[in-house]
Scaffold this active site. Structure first.
Site, PDB file in Angstrom:
ATOM      1  N   ASN A 146      20.201   1.916  -1.370  1.00  0.00           N
ATOM      2  CA  ASN A 146      19.508   1.571  -2.607  1.00  0.00           C
ATOM      3  C   ASN A 146      20.225   0.390  -3.235  1.00  0.00           C
ATOM      4  O   ASN A 146      21.288   0.536  -3.846  1.00  0.00           O
ATOM      5  CB  ASN A 146      19.495   2.783  -3.546  1.00  0.00           C
ATOM      6  CG  ASN A 146      18.646   2.544  -4.784  1.00  0.00           C
ATOM      7  OD1 ASN A 146      18.386   1.410  -5.175  1.00  0.00           O
ATOM      8  ND2 ASN A 146      18.220   3.636  -5.404  1.00  0.00           N
ATOM      9  N   GLY A 170      15.370   5.915  -2.927  1.00  0.00           N
ATOM     10  CA  GLY A 170      15.366   4.539  -3.419  1.00  0.00           C
ATOM     11  C   GLY A 170      15.829   3.466  -2.460  1.00  0.00           C
ATOM     12  O   GLY A 170      16.143   2.339  -2.896  1.00  0.00           O
ATOM     13  N   ASP A 172      15.843   0.274  -0.153  1.00  0.00           N
ATOM     14  CA  ASP A 172      15.021  -0.923  -0.337  1.00  0.00           C
ATOM     15  C   ASP A 172      15.584  -2.096   0.467  1.00  0.00           C
ATOM     16  O   ASP A 172      16.629  -1.986   1.118  1.00  0.00           O
ATOM     17  CB  ASP A 172      14.925  -1.281  -1.817  1.00  0.00           C
ATOM     18  CG  ASP A 172      16.284  -1.374  -2.514  1.00  0.00           C
ATOM     19  OD1 ASP A 172      17.234  -1.905  -1.895  1.00  0.00           O
ATOM     20  OD2 ASP A 172      16.410  -0.916  -3.661  1.00  0.00           O
ATOM     21  N   HIS A 245      -4.196   4.567  12.969  1.00  0.00           N
ATOM     22  CA  HIS A 245      -4.800   5.228  11.815  1.00  0.00           C
ATOM     23  C   HIS A 245      -4.369   4.523  10.530  1.00  0.00           C
ATOM     24  O   HIS A 245      -3.368   3.821  10.503  1.00  0.00           O
ATOM     25  CB  HIS A 245      -4.382   6.698  11.756  1.00  0.00           C
ATOM     26  CG  HIS A 245      -2.896   6.881  11.743  1.00  0.00           C
ATOM     27  ND1 HIS A 245      -2.155   7.030  12.903  1.00  0.00           N
ATOM     28  CD2 HIS A 245      -1.986   6.907  10.726  1.00  0.00           C
ATOM     29  CE1 HIS A 245      -0.874   7.155  12.601  1.00  0.00           C
ATOM     30  NE2 HIS A 245      -0.748   7.085  11.276  1.00  0.00           N
ATOM     31  N   ASP A 326       2.662   2.008  16.601  1.00  0.00           N
ATOM     32  CA  ASP A 326       2.675   3.450  16.410  1.00  0.00           C
ATOM     33  C   ASP A 326       1.492   4.108  17.135  1.00  0.00           C
ATOM     34  O   ASP A 326       0.373   3.588  17.119  1.00  0.00           O
ATOM     35  CB  ASP A 326       2.613   3.759  14.908  1.00  0.00           C
ATOM     36  CG  ASP A 326       2.844   5.215  14.596  1.00  0.00           C
ATOM     37  OD1 ASP A 326       3.902   5.736  14.990  1.00  0.00           O
ATOM     38  OD2 ASP A 326       1.973   5.828  13.956  1.00  0.00           O
ATOM     39  N   GLU A 355       4.609   2.761  21.183  1.00  0.00           N
ATOM     40  CA  GLU A 355       5.120   4.133  21.118  1.00  0.00           C
ATOM     41  C   GLU A 355       4.300   4.995  22.077  1.00  0.00           C
ATOM     42  O   GLU A 355       3.182   5.403  21.769  1.00  0.00           O
ATOM     43  CB  GLU A 355       5.023   4.714  19.704  1.00  0.00           C
ATOM     44  CG  GLU A 355       5.637   6.113  19.641  1.00  0.00           C
ATOM     45  CD  GLU A 355       5.113   6.975  18.509  1.00  0.00           C
ATOM     46  OE1 GLU A 355       5.726   8.022  18.246  1.00  0.00           O
ATOM     47  OE2 GLU A 355       4.078   6.624  17.906  1.00  0.00           O
ATOM     48  N   HIS A 421      13.563   8.598  14.116  1.00  0.00           N
ATOM     49  CA  HIS A 421      13.104   9.333  12.942  1.00  0.00           C
ATOM     50  C   HIS A 421      12.207  10.511  13.317  1.00  0.00           C
ATOM     51  O   HIS A 421      11.874  11.331  12.457  1.00  0.00           O
ATOM     52  CB  HIS A 421      12.338   8.377  12.020  1.00  0.00           C
ATOM     53  CG  HIS A 421      11.086   7.823  12.631  1.00  0.00           C
ATOM     54  ND1 HIS A 421      11.104   6.911  13.661  1.00  0.00           N
ATOM     55  CD2 HIS A 421       9.777   8.056  12.368  1.00  0.00           C
ATOM     56  CE1 HIS A 421       9.869   6.603  14.003  1.00  0.00           C
ATOM     57  NE2 HIS A 421       9.038   7.293  13.236  1.00  0.00           N
ATOM     58  N   ASP A 422      11.806  10.585  14.598  1.00  0.00           N
ATOM     59  CA  ASP A 422      10.929  11.662  15.062  1.00  0.00           C
ATOM     60  C   ASP A 422      11.662  12.750  15.838  1.00  0.00           C
ATOM     61  O   ASP A 422      11.027  13.674  16.353  1.00  0.00           O
ATOM     62  CB  ASP A 422       9.831  11.083  15.968  1.00  0.00           C
ATOM     63  CG  ASP A 422       8.767  10.325  15.191  1.00  0.00           C
ATOM     64  OD1 ASP A 422       8.462  10.732  14.044  1.00  0.00           O
ATOM     65  OD2 ASP A 422       8.243   9.333  15.712  1.00  0.00           O
ATOM     66  N   ASP A 466      12.794  16.193  11.536  1.00  0.00           N
ATOM     67  CA  ASP A 466      12.272  15.722  10.253  1.00  0.00           C
ATOM     68  C   ASP A 466      12.001  16.913   9.322  1.00  0.00           C
ATOM     69  O   ASP A 466      11.354  17.880   9.723  1.00  0.00           O
ATOM     70  CB  ASP A 466      10.972  14.949  10.536  1.00  0.00           C
ATOM     71  CG  ASP A 466      10.171  14.628   9.292  1.00  0.00           C
ATOM     72  OD1 ASP A 466      10.786  14.427   8.240  1.00  0.00           O
ATOM     73  OD2 ASP A 466       8.931  14.584   9.394  1.00  0.00           O
ATOM     74  N   ARG A 470      16.405  12.422   8.622  1.00  0.00           N
ATOM     75  CA  ARG A 470      16.162  11.265   7.765  1.00  0.00           C
ATOM     76  C   ARG A 470      17.048  11.298   6.517  1.00  0.00           C
ATOM     77  O   ARG A 470      16.625  10.937   5.424  1.00  0.00           O
ATOM     78  CB  ARG A 470      14.680  11.192   7.381  1.00  0.00           C
ATOM     79  CG  ARG A 470      13.755  11.125   8.596  1.00  0.00           C
ATOM     80  CD  ARG A 470      12.277  11.143   8.233  1.00  0.00           C
ATOM     81  NE  ARG A 470      11.449  11.149   9.442  1.00  0.00           N
ATOM     82  CZ  ARG A 470      10.111  11.140   9.449  1.00  0.00           C
ATOM     83  NH1 ARG A 470       9.459  11.137   8.290  1.00  0.00           N
ATOM     84  NH2 ARG A 470       9.442  11.144  10.580  1.00  0.00           N
TER      85      ARG A 470
END
Length: 577
Positions: A146, A170, A172, A245, A326, A355, A421-422, A466, A470
């Protein structure tokens, strides 16, 4: 000779143009059935007295998986045309394998043989040259740092709290800029960002506006600054494109929600019937069954044109170096062909990464992707080094199978990861056994491909699936595993400074002991022997003569022992020029 197992196809991973003048040929046979294979090859029009004239070349044994042996040869056809067949030799017999089947003697007619009609440069698979030299670092922006608290979403929590699926800390772009020196110190030279576009969730895979950055990360001005700062440090930047999507609150889908069958956007999505939802059942295709992620109809010309405009825009305006795509396997192939033409017209060396979690040859013929996220590699490395769920032999079989599933040029660009992250954190999967994690990193960073480190894995962060994987990045050095950081930093320095450690050398397993993972990386100029001991016991091993006198890469000292003791969960790297 077990002829039923002998297989070749003059396309894909079995016959392909490696570069403008070289063709790679592979053949498969039943494990331990053949003693050697000889490639018969020549120009289809070279005949004397009606007999096809050919040259013989011994094929290299390229390794075995559970069921098959693989054979490899490289040829440079002088006129770029090629006919070829295989002389298969076993202990009992010899047979000639051609497109028309098996013969006791080599056919004299070139028409009987396999055909590689012409080596057209346009058909050569060409991933960007820089990818082979790239070590990626994946950043989940909301959880990296952050740097500008004025951008914090409502309800932002103090840094380092427990991650949930719907909370915010937060992270960024300013925070990432502030930490670029850290990434430079680690040695990575590519960053893959999960989505940065305007969305409702913290993960941003439910895009609201593909042309706008999520305000919690900053604006377009600071993104340009971030990309410039990365490029100054020699770091490439790859963004995440969610084109399978949209998000539920994406403008066109909200128009469908509001206007139903009267919406001008109803054909942008796969809607089975109206109303869109009946009770808990949604009447439109989505990612999985996620209501908030309606699936695009990429066969619709308006959708295609819109998404291709998005793809070009972020390259044109921000000079990004790659797109990660993705859920790429659920989008039609023609869209990805159009995508490649569009982005390559803007930036010829942009990296296109899909992916896909399974066999991906249909996407890797040079007309769609440069690489896929190599989860098959990930699963094998994690199962062996982290979980201990498969044996050394099973692990080697799977690695050989993976390498033989794709052309060499594809393997060199493959996106090899241990976690993302998966997935649960690799250290957590390894039950926090750091030694196992270190061996997994050593193998990954010395293997062919383009390796990726998930943020925080290099300092020993933990976390389950997850949202546990994360967590906020840990910046307090007292809470970081600095020994692990320095270990990975050293491996990265080897990969960036010693060509044979990375993609500059062929990979071959070398049997030294049944419990060890030992392999040779070799090129014309140098060789390297790597011996990894995943066992909880010391193992004594005889060192091959050719590596006596080589340099122990870890200690940078000459190695003169004929026999070496490899400590438990340890390794030996010998480098010879």
């Amino acid at each position: 000779m077990f002829k039923q197992a002998i297989y070749h196809r003059p396309k894909n991973n079995f016959a392909y143009s490696y570069d403008d003048e070289t063709v790679h040929i592979r053949m498969r046979s039943m494990k331990t059935d053949l003693t050697n294979v000889i490639l018969l090859h020549g120009d289809p029009y070279m005949c004397e007295d009606g007999i096809w004239q050919h040259t013989k070349k011994e094929m290299k044994y390229a390794g075995s998986d559970e069921l098959f042996d693989y054979w490899f040869a490289e040829v440079k056809p002088p006129f770029r045309r090629l006919r070829y067949g295989f002389q298969c030799v076993s202990n009992e017999t010899t047979a000639y394998y051609t497109e028309r089947g098996f013969f006791d003697e080599a056919p004299g007619d070139s028409g009987a043989y396999f055909s590689f009609p012409f080596l057209n440069p346009a058909d050569v698979f060409c991933a960007p040259h820089w990818v082979k030299e790239t070590i990626w670092y994946q950043i989940f922006p909301e959880r990296f740092d952050n740097g500008d608290s004025t951008l914090n979403p409502p309800g932002t929590l103090p840094w380092g709290g427990v991650p949930e699926r719907d909370n915010y800390f937060g992270g960024d772009f300013q925070g990432i800029i502030n930490r670029l020196d850290y990434l430079q110190e680690l040695g990575v030279n590519g960053i893959y960002f999960t989505p940065i576009f305007k969305a409702k969730t913290n993960h941003k895979y439910d895009t609201i506006d593909y042309m706008e950055i999520d305000p919690q990360f900053g604006d377009k001005k600071i993104l340009k600054q971030l990309v410039r700062e990365c490029h100054k440090r020699g770091i490439k930047v790859m963004l995440d494109a969610v084109f399978n999507h949209s998000g539920y609150y994406f403008g066109p889908f909200q128009d469908v929600v509001k206007n139903g069958e009267q919406s001008i956007y109803k054909d942008w999505f796969h809607i089975r019937k109206f109303p869109l939802q009946e009770g808990e059942t949604i009447n439109y295709d989505a990612f999985g069954f996620e209501k908030i992620m309606p699936k695009f109809n990429t066969e619709n010309p308006e959708v295609r044109d819109y998404l291709l405009k998005v793809a070009a825009y972020w390259i044109e305006e921000f000079d990004i170096d790659g797109w990660r795509l993705d859920v790429a396997n659920e989008v039609d192939h023609q869209f990805w062909r159009d995508f490649r033409r569009t982005v390559r017209a803007v930036k010829p060396d942009v990296y296109i990464l899909g992916e896909i979690w399974h066999d991906s040859m249909p996407w890797l013929n040079g007309d769609q992707f440069d690489a896929v996220m190599n989860y098959r590699f990930s699963h094998a490395v994690v199962d062996f080094f982290a979980k201990g769920a498969i044996t050394a032999e099973e692990f080697k079989h799977e690695m050989i199978h993976i390498l033989q599933s794709y052309p060499v040029s594809v393997n060199e660009a493959a996106f090899n990861l241990l976690g993302s992250h998966d997935t649960p954190r690799i250290l957590t999967v390894a039950k926090e056994n750091k030694e196992n994690l270190m061996l997994a990193f050593l193998f990954t960073l010395s293997f062919q491909g383009s390796p990726c480190i998930y943020y925080g894995d290099e300092i020993g962060m933990t976390g389950e699936q997850d949202p546990g994987c994360r967590k906020c990045m840990i910046w307090d050095e007292e809470k970081q595993d600095r020994d692990l950081f320095q270990f990975i930093q050293k491996l990265i320095s080897f990969r960036r400074s010693i060509p044979v450690f990375g993609n500059g050398g062929d990979f071959t397993f070398k049997y030294l002991h049944p419990a060890l993972i030992s392999y040779v990386k070799s090129s014309r100029n140098e060789k390297m022997l790597l011996i990894l001991n995943p066992e909880n016991k010391l193992i004594q091993v005889d060192i091959p003569d050719e590596f006596i006198g080589a340099v122990n890469l870890w200690t940078n000292s000459p190695f003169t022992e004929r026999t070496s003791e490899i400590r438990q969960k340890h390794f030996l790297i010998l480098h010879k020029k």
